[in-house]
Write a protein that holds these residues in place. Sequence first.
Motif, mmCIF file in Angstrom:
data_model
loop_
_atom_site.group_PDB
_atom_site.id
_atom_site.type_symbol
_atom_site.label_atom_id
_atom_site.label_comp_id
_atom_site.label_asym_id
_atom_site.label_seq_id
_atom_site.Cartn_x
_atom_site.Cartn_y
_atom_site.Cartn_z
ATOM 1 N N GLU A 1 -26.113 20.299 13.562
ATOM 2 C CA GLU A 1 -26.307 18.854 13.676
ATOM 3 C C GLU A 1 -24.996 18.189 14.092
ATOM 4 O O GLU A 1 -23.911 18.762 13.946
ATOM 5 N N SER A 2 -25.121 16.947 14.596
ATOM 6 C CA SER A 2 -23.954 16.227 15.118
ATOM 7 C C SER A 2 -23.700 14.958 14.312
ATOM 8 O O SER A 2 -24.633 14.313 13.805
ATOM 9 N N TYR A 3 -22.425 14.616 14.222
ATOM 10 C CA TYR A 3 -22.022 13.363 13.569
ATOM 11 C C TYR A 3 -21.032 12.659 14.492
ATOM 12 O O TYR A 3 -20.067 13.260 14.966
ATOM 13 N N THR A 4 -21.280 11.365 14.738
ATOM 14 C CA THR A 4 -20.419 10.579 15.613
ATOM 15 C C THR A 4 -19.527 9.686 14.771
ATOM 16 O O THR A 4 -20.020 8.840 14.013
ATOM 17 N N PHE A 5 -18.231 9.860 14.893
ATOM 18 C CA PHE A 5 -17.271 9.035 14.175
ATOM 19 C C PHE A 5 -17.145 7.672 14.852
ATOM 20 O O PHE A 5 -17.575 7.480 15.992
ATOM 21 N N GLU A 6 -16.534 6.729 14.146
ATOM 22 C CA GLU A 6 -16.441 5.363 14.651
ATOM 23 C C GLU A 6 -15.547 5.252 15.881
ATOM 24 O O GLU A 6 -15.608 4.249 16.606
ATOM 25 N N ASN A 7 -14.722 6.252 16.126
ATOM 26 C CA ASN A 7 -13.886 6.216 17.332
ATOM 27 C C ASN A 7 -14.614 6.774 18.552
ATOM 28 O O ASN A 7 -14.031 6.910 19.624
ATOM 29 N N GLY A 8 -15.919 7.122 18.383
ATOM 30 C CA GLY A 8 -16.720 7.589 19.509
ATOM 31 C C GLY A 8 -16.751 9.092 19.702
ATOM 32 O O GLY A 8 -17.428 9.574 20.621
ATOM 33 N N LEU A 9 -16.077 9.847 18.844
ATOM 34 C CA LEU A 9 -16.096 11.308 18.970
ATOM 35 C C LEU A 9 -17.312 11.877 18.248
ATOM 36 O O LEU A 9 -17.501 11.642 17.059
#
Length: 287
Positions: free
Chosen positions: A162-170
């Motif tokens: 699964e994927s998680y997107t951080f607030e910096n867009g990564l």
Amino acid sequence: MTVPPPPDGRQPGDRTPDEHNPWSPPPPGTPPADRWAPYPMAPIPSPQPRNGMGLTALVLGIVGIALGLLVILFWLSWLPALLAIVFGSVGLSHARKGRATNKGVALTGVILGGAGLLVAAGGAVFTITAVTKVADAARAEVGEVKASASASEKARHLSFGESYTFENGLKVTVTTPKPYTPDDFVLGHAKGNKAVQVTVKVVNTGAERVKVDTGLPEVSDADGASAELVIDGSGRQKVITGYVLPGREAVGKYAFSLPPDAADRVEVEFSPDAMEWPDASWSGPTR
């Protein structure tokens, strides 16, 4: 200048013996004196009206109304308002008995006192309602923050793949760890342990380049103990460092050594900047 003698032929200064005796009978023709005439007495002043109670009631009533209109001081307004009713009632009693002449003033004080009590009660209800609304809003906001934090915390716990997107867009994805065979020259791998390879993929979904400051994941075995990083000379491992351009992908590969009795399941924690963003974690069985 010569003073003429009196008609009776006596010289000035001559007095008869009777004229020198206060107890001698009055001369003939003198009306009798009233020896029992009443002594003149000063008039008794009428009592002053007792108007102080009514006037005090009026002043206290005005004070109670004024304090009641200042909502934050409603808790002070009830006392002067109550005293206005008490003093006004006493003033009305004096007016009914004729001891006071300001019945209207006393009655006005009673009316203002009653109005002051009503204003104080209204201020109390208004304040309690306002405080309750503010408290409910604060509790709701705290609940929303907790719910958001809980949802965010839950969103940061993922399964492998699964994927998680951080607030910096990564956007970060951790794949299921695979078995790894170290070279003969190896550090961090004890004999009998099981080595696994962890692959981390980072995609920049934003419009600007983003720097990855902490490119090493942290791995825990099935018992929750930290696994040791394996270093060998095979060149198969790669650490993510530097900037990731918009739309580009960076892949990191890392090997860790696990005790044989705690190698069936692992947890991987990773953040592109541990000082700014909390770690996201991926967990699940190993292959």
